[in-house]
Motif scaffolding. Structure first.
Motif, PDB file in Angstrom:
ATOM      1  N   THR A   1       0.840  -1.194   0.000  1.00  0.00           N
ATOM      2  CA  THR A   1       0.000   0.000   0.000  1.00  0.00           C
ATOM      3  C   THR A   1       0.878   1.248   0.000  1.00  0.00           C
ATOM      4  OG1 THR A   1      -0.090   0.064   2.415  1.00  0.00           O
ATOM      5  CG2 THR A   1      -1.840  -1.146   1.278  1.00  0.00           C
TER       6      THR A   1
ATOM      7  N   SER B   1      -0.955   8.095   1.836  1.00  0.00           N
ATOM      8  CA  SER B   1      -1.541   9.250   1.184  1.00  0.00           C
ATOM      9  C   SER B   1      -0.985  10.540   1.792  1.00  0.00           C
ATOM     10  CB  SER B   1      -3.065   9.219   1.333  1.00  0.00           C
ATOM     11  OG  SER B   1      -3.414   9.245   2.697  1.00  0.00           O
ATOM     12  N   VAL B   2      -1.181  11.648   1.096  1.00  0.00           N
ATOM     13  CA  VAL B   2      -0.706  12.948   1.556  1.00  0.00           C
ATOM     14  C   VAL B   2      -1.464  13.341   2.828  1.00  0.00           C
ATOM     15  CG1 VAL B   2      -0.466  15.388   0.927  1.00  0.00           C
ATOM     16  CG2 VAL B   2      -0.122  13.618  -0.789  1.00  0.00           C
TER      17      VAL B   2
ATOM     18  N   GLU C   1      -1.144  12.074   5.707  1.00  0.00           N
ATOM     19  CA  GLU C   1      -1.372  10.921   6.577  1.00  0.00           C
ATOM     20  C   GLU C   1      -0.323  10.934   7.693  1.00  0.00           C
ATOM     21  OE1 GLU C   1      -0.858   6.103   6.306  1.00  0.00           O
ATOM     22  OE2 GLU C   1      -1.566   7.169   4.542  1.00  0.00           O
TER      23      GLU C   1
ATOM     24  N   ILE D   1       4.236  13.019  -2.482  1.00  0.00           N
ATOM     25  CA  ILE D   1       4.499  11.691  -3.031  1.00  0.00           C
ATOM     26  C   ILE D   1       4.854  11.845  -4.504  1.00  0.00           C
ATOM     27  CG2 ILE D   1       3.527   9.426  -3.551  1.00  0.00           C
ATOM     28  CD1 ILE D   1       1.625   9.848  -1.188  1.00  0.00           C
TER      29      ILE D   1
END
Length: 73
Positions: free
Chosen positions: A20, A23-24, A26, A40
């Protein structure tokens, strides 16, 4: 499965093989440090760079050595 390089200030903090992708914005914890995913970038099909910003650690003041020692009489 992709290879994820976690970077802080252009230096690699951690490399992992993960299924996985974070995400931004997080929250993330690496090597005992709390941080947040800032950006990312996908470099290749299997290589991803994740830019992380860690929280600043506040160091508490130590008592002075003179105050701790007992005076001899």
């Amino acid at each position: 499965m992709v290879v994820i390089h976690f970077l802080e200030n252009k230096s690699i903090v951690l490399s992992q093989l993960r299924s996985t992708i974070p995400s931004v914005d997080e929250p993330i914890k690496i090597k005992g440090k709390k941080g947040k995913v800032v950006d990312i970038k996908k470099i290749d099909e299997r290589v991803i760079h994740v830019y992380v910003e860690f929280e600043k650690v506040v160091v508490k003041n130590q008592p002075a050595a003179k105050e701790v020692k007992n005076k001899k009489r």
